[in-house]
Enzyme design. Structure first.
Site, short mmCIF file in Angstrom:
data_model
loop_
_atom_site.label_atom_id
_atom_site.label_comp_id
_atom_site.label_asym_id
_atom_site.label_seq_id
_atom_site.Cartn_x
_atom_site.Cartn_y
_atom_site.Cartn_z
N GLU A 1 47.49 -31.59 -27.84
CA GLU A 1 46.16 -31.56 -28.45
C GLU A 1 45.95 -30.32 -29.32
OE1 GLU A 1 41.47 -31.92 -27.09
OE2 GLU A 1 42.97 -31.33 -25.61
N GLU B 1 35.25 -37.21 -23.66
CA GLU B 1 35.35 -35.87 -23.07
C GLU B 1 34.12 -35.13 -23.58
OE1 GLU B 1 38.96 -32.88 -22.41
OE2 GLU B 1 37.98 -32.56 -24.33
#
Length: 271
Positions: A154, A248
């Site tokens: 990420e 998220e």
């Protein structure tokens, strides 16, 4: 087919962070099932935090999948980084990620490397940090392949890392690896900060993108910020993305509302 997912954190040290559910794994699975989600993304302190068979039982009883497992507790709880100048700590960091791959892999869930990538600075230059990160991914990507899942890396925004911050930088980094089993996580919150055009960045990422965090500009649930999701949805259709879009997000104003808003936005855009 695009699939919806939502996060649950079991890491007390991270309480207050951007995870929708905080009150136990079973509650998260049951609530997500009622709202029509496809999967849960699990942020756990480590592979031993959940009793043997418990995750499998919840998958079977609810019909939901495990979209991914986070490794951030390696940093938040244990202080581990894949770019630590101490080789023993880097080895411990790799071992932690490997254990999380082994935890999620049997359920078809890839492990995500976010905060454990660390930062450069002090005795470690930018180039050296990238070399250390590449070394770890070269080892961990093939390990994930044993479960027929990718390893997910990420890019983060400038306030959380100084290594790789954009999708283009992430693609260039993956291209230097010999393993082809590492994919990018495109987090729309980080992208809102770092990308000039989120939709175009997704198009440029193409098949390098293996997971998406579906969240608004303010790290709240989709629809509670100022992100225009229509161009993003169009870009995902253009690149043929067929993975998870996972919330998220901060549980604001509460977990239930955040979960409801996310699935409403997902259904409107993708179903």
């Amino acid at each position: 087919m695009l699939r919806s997912a939502i996060t649950v954190s079991l890491v007390e040290e991270a309480r207050g962070g951007p995870f929708v559910y905080w009150d136990g794994l079973e509650n998260a699975f049951n609530d997500a099932k009622k709202l029509g989600y496809d999967a849960i993304e699990v942020f756990a302190p480590g592979p031993d935090a959940i009793p043997d068979g418990e995750l499998q039982r919840l998958v079977e009883s609810t019909g939901l999948k495990v979209a991914a497992v986070g490794t951030g507790a390696g940093m938040v709880k244990h202080g581990l980084s894949l770019t630590d100048p101490d080789s023993a700590k880097r080895t411990a960091a790799q071992d932690f990620v490997r254990s999380m791959i082994d935890f999620g892999g049997p359920l078809g869930a890839p492990a995500i490397i976010g905060s454990m990538q660390g930062r450069f600075g002090g005795e470690v230059s930018h180039e050296q940090a990238l070399d250390l990160l590449a070394e770890s991914l070269e080892a961990l990507g093939p390990h994930a392949a044993n479960y027929n899942v990718p390893l997910i890396y990420e890019p983060l925004n400038r306030y959380e890392t100084n290594l790789i911050k954009t999708i283009a930088e992430g693609v260039a980094f993956l291209n230097r690896l010999s393993t082809d089993n590492v994919k990018l996580l495109a987090d729309l919150f980080h992208m809102n900060i770092e990308e000039a055009n989120v939709a175009e960045a997704l198009r440029q990422g193409g098949d390098a993108i293996g997971h998406i965090h579906f969240v608004d500009s303010n790290r709240q649930a989709a629809g509670l910020g100022h992100t225009d999701f229509e161009p993003i949805a169009s870009a995902l259709r253009d690149i043929g993305y067929n993975g998870y879009l996972c919330a998220e997000a901060f549980p604001l104003p509460d977990s239930q509302t955040a979960a409801e808003k996310t699935i409403e936005a997902f259904n409107r855009l993708f179903r």
